[in-house]
Design an enzyme around this catalytic site. Structure first.
Site, PDB file in Angstrom:
ATOM      1  N   ASP A 613       0.825  -1.210   0.000  1.00 12.47           N
ATOM      2  CA  ASP A 613       0.000   0.000   0.000  1.00 12.47           C
ATOM      3  C   ASP A 613       0.856   1.255   0.000  1.00 12.47           C
ATOM      4  OD1 ASP A 613      -2.345  -1.414   0.024  1.00 12.47           O
ATOM      5  OD2 ASP A 613      -2.608  -1.332   2.193  1.00 12.47           O
ATOM      6  N   HIS A 708     -15.616   5.001   3.853  1.00 14.09           N
ATOM      7  CA  HIS A 708     -15.534   5.998   4.917  1.00 14.09           C
ATOM      8  C   HIS A 708     -16.910   6.482   5.344  1.00 14.09           C
ATOM      9  CE1 HIS A 708     -11.578   6.026   2.987  1.00 14.09           C
ATOM     10  NE2 HIS A 708     -11.120   6.291   4.184  1.00 14.09           N
TER      11      HIS A 708
END
Length: 772
Positions: A613, A708
Site C-alpha cells: 500500500d 468511509h
C-alpha cells in the site's frame, strides 16, 4: 514581542471527542453529551495555553469533524442533496454537518457523503467544498462567533481563526462547467464581512486568516484575487488587526504579493522553509509584524533553542523587538496532545522521551523562547535552556541512532535492485496463466472490521491477561471465519483480515528497528479517525519476518489465492514522525529495503499476490512544482526497491486513496505495480479519467463504494460506477474492490456491501459475454 498559537489539537488528551462522536453516531449517547464534551475540550485547550503564557490564543480551531467543513456549513455552502436532511424533524445542525461528512442513510433518505481529500502534504483529510455557478452564500452557522463569546465568558479574549476567502475557494471543486470557483469570491466576501462585524461587536481584537495557498504556485488570476480580496477587507475594516498565516512551505515567488497585502501580522513557517526569512524581511513593509514559526507544529522533536534564538535575534536586529512574534510553524492539530501522558517507560524510554515535545510542550517552548530572547534570564529559564542543550546533544551522540550495516546496504543499491526482471506485458501473461482469475476480479483492500472484541484481545495480550498462545488461537479463529466467509460469497482474491494488526503503519513500525512508540500520541486523520504515528529515531532494518506467519496460515485455509498485505516505504515514512537529522529520502530507502525482505519472504512462503500500500505517495509531493522531480525520483525508486525482488509471475498490487493523480500519472506508472487500486467512488469515477488519458498500461481496481461512510451501496449503484469505468478503461484491466480497507466498518454493513459488490462484478461479466 508577543507569542501566538495558530491552533491546538481538538481531539482531547484521551481522545474524548472521538469516543463521544462515535457513541452519538451509534445511538448510544445524546447530542447534549457531544456538545458538553466539545465545550470541555475547548475550555481545557484555552486554559492550557493561557497557563503556559501564550499572548494570542486562537478560537474556532476546534472542530467536531473538520475545519473546512465547518466553513462550508458556516457559509451555507450545503449541497442540494442535503436539503431533505435539513427538513427531517428532530435533526439538529450537527446532524446535517455529520451527514455532509459521512453520508446519511435513514428516515427513507440515502444521501452520499461529500468528497474527502488530503490537507496539502499532511495525513489530515478535509471535506472538499462543492461549488456551483453563481452560488450564493449566507451565514448559516454561528460557530466562530459562539466560540469567541464562549472563550470571552471564561475571561480569555481569543483570536478567531478563519480559513482565508481565497484558500477556502481554492480548497473546493467546481461541480459544473462554465466558471472558476474564484469567481464566487464576490458572493462569499459579504459573509466574511458579516462574521467579522459580529466578532468586532463582541470585542475581537485580532482575526487570523489562514492562507496556505500563498506557499503554492499561483496563477496570475489567483494572485489578483488575493490582491483584490484583502484590499476589500481592509477597506471594510480599516482598523481590524489581521494575522495572515502561511505555512507548510516558503512564499518563494509569492513573496512580493504576500508582503504587499494590507495585513498587520505575517506568519511564516520557518521550520519547513527557514531559507525564506531574509527575503521576506528585506521586503516587509515598515509597520508589518513578522510572526516567526520556529517551533515545529508537525513533528515531535524538541526545539533546538540555540538555533531558534539565533533566528529570533536576527529578526529583532532587522525589525526591532516590537515587530517580532514567536509561534509554532503551523497549527498544532498535527501534533499529539501532551508528552506528560507518556508514563510507560517500557513503551517510550526516558532516553528517547527527553528528545520529544508534544503540543502542550510546544506552547511552553514558544513562551520560553520569548523569555530567553527578551533577556529574561531567571534561574528557571536558564535551567531549561541548559536542559534543552543537553537533550539535543544527547540525541546527536546517542548509540541508538546509527547502524553501519544499514548504511552500507543502502550505499550498495544498484539500478537492478529497483527493477522487475521483465516489463509488465511479459509479467501479465505469466501471472494470468498462474492465477487464472476471471474478468472483473474481485478483492478487498486488505483489512476487515476490527470489532471491540478483537481490539480487546490485543489489549488483554499487551496487559498480560491473555497468553501468547491464547491470543494466537483467537486470531486464528477470527481469520478462519473471515476466510470461510469470503469463500462463501465467492470473492476471487482473499485477504486474511489483519485482525492481529493495530494500525497499518504502527504494526510494521513495532517490528522494525529504529522505531519507537507512544501510549497516547494520537493525532487526527479525519473526523473521529485518530492515528498514533510511530517515531523513527534511528536507522531502519527488519530483524525478522513481520507478516509471513499470518498470511501463510490464511493461505493454508483455502485453495483460492490469498493476498499478502504490506504498507509501502513512502507511506510508512509519511505517516510516522520522522527523524530530522538526515534526508527523508535516505530514511525511506532504509524502509524500502526492510519491506523488500518481507516481500521476498512472502513469495517464498507461497504468497503469489502481494499488495504494497502506498496511499501517501501523492501526499508526500512537495507543494512547489519545482521540487517535484527530486521527490518523485526517490519515492518511486523506494517503492520499486521494495517490490522488485520477486519473480515475474508474482503479482504486485499497490493501493492509493484520496489522491489527485493528474500531475503525477507518469510517476505512478513508473512505480510499475501490476495492479493499482484507487479511491474513485466519492468522485463518481472522475479520478479514473487521467488513467484513461494517459493510457495507463497496467491493471486498475477503481473503488466502487466508499468505506468511509456507513451507508451500504446497492448493486445497481456499483454497476453504474463500473460502467463509467468501462468507458475509459478496458474490461481486461479492471478489478472490482471497495475504495479502502474495511477496518473501521461494522461486519453487518461490510457483509451486505461486499455481497452486492460480488454480484455487481458477476453481472458485469455476463454483460461482457453478451456483447462478445
Amino acid at each position: 514581542m508577543l507569542t501566538q498559537n495558530l491552533g491546538y489539537p481538538r481531539i482531547g488528551s484521551q481522545r474524548e471527542l472521538k469516543k463521544v462522536c462515535e457513541n452519538y453516531w451509534a445511538g448510544k449517547t445524546g447530542l447534549k453529551n457531544v456538545l458538553t464534551v466539545g465545550k470541555n475540550i475547548r475550555h481545557e485547550n484555552w486554559q492550557i495555553q493561557k497557563d503556559a503564557g501564550i499572548d494570542i490564543i486562537p478560537s474556532n480551531d476546534f472542530s467536531y469533524y473538520d475545519q473546512v467543513l465547518d466553513h462550508s456549513l458556516m457559509f451555507g455552502a450545503i449541497p442540494k442533496r442535503y436539503h431533505d436532511v435539513i427538513l427531517k424533524k428532530g435533526n439538529e445542525e450537527l446532524d446535517l454537518y455529520f451527514a455532509m461528512a459521512r453520508g446519511y442513510q435513514k428516515d427513507g433518505l440515502d444521501v452520499v457523503a461529500m468528497e474527502m481529500t488530503k490537507w496539502f502534504d499532511t495525513n489530515y483529510h478535509y471535506i472538499v467544498p462543492e461549488f456551483y455557478k453563481d452560488q450564493q452564500f449566507k451565514l448559516f452557522s454561528n460557530k466562530v462567533i459562539d466560540e469567541f463569546y464562549e472563550a470571552k465568558q471564561t475571561g480569555i479574549i481569543t483570536k478567531p481563526v478563519l480559513i482565508g476567502p481565497v484558500s477556502y475557494l481554492l480548497l473546493g471543486k467546481e461541480k459544473e462547467a462554465g466558471f472558476h470557483r474564484l469567481d464566487l469570491v464576490k458572493n462569499l466576501l459579504p459573509v466574511y464581512v458579516e462574521i467579522i462585524n459580529k466578532l468586532k461587536a463582541l470585542g475581537a481584537e485580532w482575526i487570523q486568516f489562514d492562507e496556505p495557498f500563498l506557499t503554492l504556485d499561483l496563477t496570475e488570476k489567483e494572485q489578483q484575487v488575493y490582491r483584490d480580496t484583502y484590499k476589500q477587507l481592509r477597506k471594510e475594516f480599516p482598523f481590524l488587526k489581521i494575522v495572515l498565516a502561511t505555512y507548510f512551505e516558503r512564499l518563494g515567488s509569492n513573496t512580493a504579493l504576500t508582503v504587499s497585502l494590507p495585513v498587520d501580522v505575517l506568519h511564516l513557517d520557518l521550520v519547513r522553509a527557514p531559507q525564506q526569512l531574509d527575503e521576506v524581511i528585506a521586503q516587509l513593509p515598515q509597520k508589518t509584524i513578522l510572526s516567526l514559526g520556529i517551533v515545529d507544529g508537525r513533528n515531535i522533536w524538541k526545539n533546538d533553542f540555540e538555533r531558534s534564538l539565533k533566528i529570533i535575534q536576527k529578526a529583532k536586529d532587522k525589525l526591532g523587538a516590537d515587530r517580532v512574534w514567536i509561534a509554532p510553524s503551523c497549527s498544532l492539530v498535527h501534533s499529539p496532545c501532551d508528552l506528560n501522558n507518556e508514563t510507560n517507560e517500557a513503551v517510550l524510554t526516558p532516553e528517547i522521551k527527553q528528545w520529544l515535545a508534544f503540543a502542550r510542550q510546544k506552547v511552553s517552548e514558544v513562551v520560553l523562547l520569548k523569555n530567553l530572547s527578551s533577556g529574561n534570564a531567571s534561574a528557571g529559564n536558564e535551567h531549561r535552556l541548559a536542559e534543552n542543550k543537553q537533550a539535543n546533544a544527547n540525541r546527536r551522540s546517542s548509540a541508538l541512532i546509527h547502524n553501519q550495516k544499514v548504511k552500507q546496504r543502502v550505499g550498495n543499491i544498484t539500478e537492478k535492485d529497483a527493477s522487475r526482471q521483465n516489463e509488465f506485458s511479459v509479467r501479465k501473461q505469466l501471472q494470468h496463466q498462474l492465477l487464472n482469475l476471471p474478468l472483473f476480479a474481485t478483492t478487498t483492500i486488505g483489512s476487515f472490521p476490527q470489532t471491540a472484541e478483537v481490539r480487546s484481545w490485543r489489549a488483554q495480550f499487551k496487559k498480560g491477561t491473555l497468553t501468547e498462545a491464547e491470543y494466537n488461537t483467537l486470531i486464528e479463529e477470527e481469520t478462519e471465519k473471515a476466510v470461510k466467509w469470503q469463500e462463501e460469497i465467492d470473492l476471487d482474491v482473499l485477504v486474511h483480515g489483519e485482525f492481529e494488526r493495530n494500525d497499518m503503519v504502527e504494526y510494521f513500525g513495532e517490528q522494525l528497528a529504529g522505531f519507537t512508540f507512544t501510549q497516547n500520541g494520537w493525532v487526527q486523520s479525519y473526523g473521529s479517525r485518530c492515528v498514533k504515528p510511530p517515531i523513527i529515531y534511528g536507522d531502519v532494518s527488519r530483524p525478522q519476518p513481520m507478516t509471513v506467519k499470518w498470511s501463510a496460515y490464511a493461505q493454508s485455509l483455502t485453495k483460492k489465492w490469498m493476498k499478502g498485505m504490506l504498507t509501502g516505504p513512502v507511506t510508512i515514512l509519511q505517516w510516522s514522525f520522522v527523524r530530522n537529522d538526515q534526508p527523508r529520502s535516505e530514511t525511506c530507502t532504509q524502509i524500502a529495503l526492510a519491506i523488500r525482505d518481507e516481500v521476498c519472504d512472502l513469495e517464498t512462503a507461497g504468497i503469489k499476490i502481494i499488495q504494497i500500500d502506498e496511499p501517501a505517495i501523492r501526499e508526500g509531493l512537495p507543494l512547489r512544482r519545482e521540487d517535484w522531480a527530486a521527490y518523485l525520483d526517490w519515492a518511486v525508486k523506494a517503492f520499486r526497491i521494495s517490490a522488485s525482488g520477486v519473480s515475474d509471475d508474482t503479482q504486485i498490487h499497490t493501493h492509493m486513496c484520496y489522491s489527485e493523480f493528474n500531475d503525477i500519472i507518469k510517476s505512478i506508472a513508473e512505480m510499475d505495480a501490476d495492479v493499482i487500486t484507487i479511491e474513485t467512488s466519492r468522485s463518481q469515477m472522475e479520478l479514473l479519467d487521467v488513467f484513461a488519458d494517459f493510457k495507463y498500461p497496467n491493471e486498475i481496481g477503481p473503488g466502487v463504494y466508499d468505506i468511509h461512510s456507513p451507508r451500504v451501496p446497492n448493486r445497481e449503484e456499483m454497476i453504474s460506477l463500473l460502467k463509467k469505468a468501462e468507458t475509459v478503461i478496458p474490461d481486461s484491466q479492471l478489478w472490482v474492490n471497495p475504495d479502502c480497507g474495511l477496518k473501521t466498518r461494522g461486519w453487518d454493513e461490510t457483509k451486505k456491501a461486499l455481497i452486492e459488490m460480488v454480484a455487481a462484478a458477476k453481472q458485469m461479466r455476463e454483460t461482457v459475454k453478451e456483447t462478445i
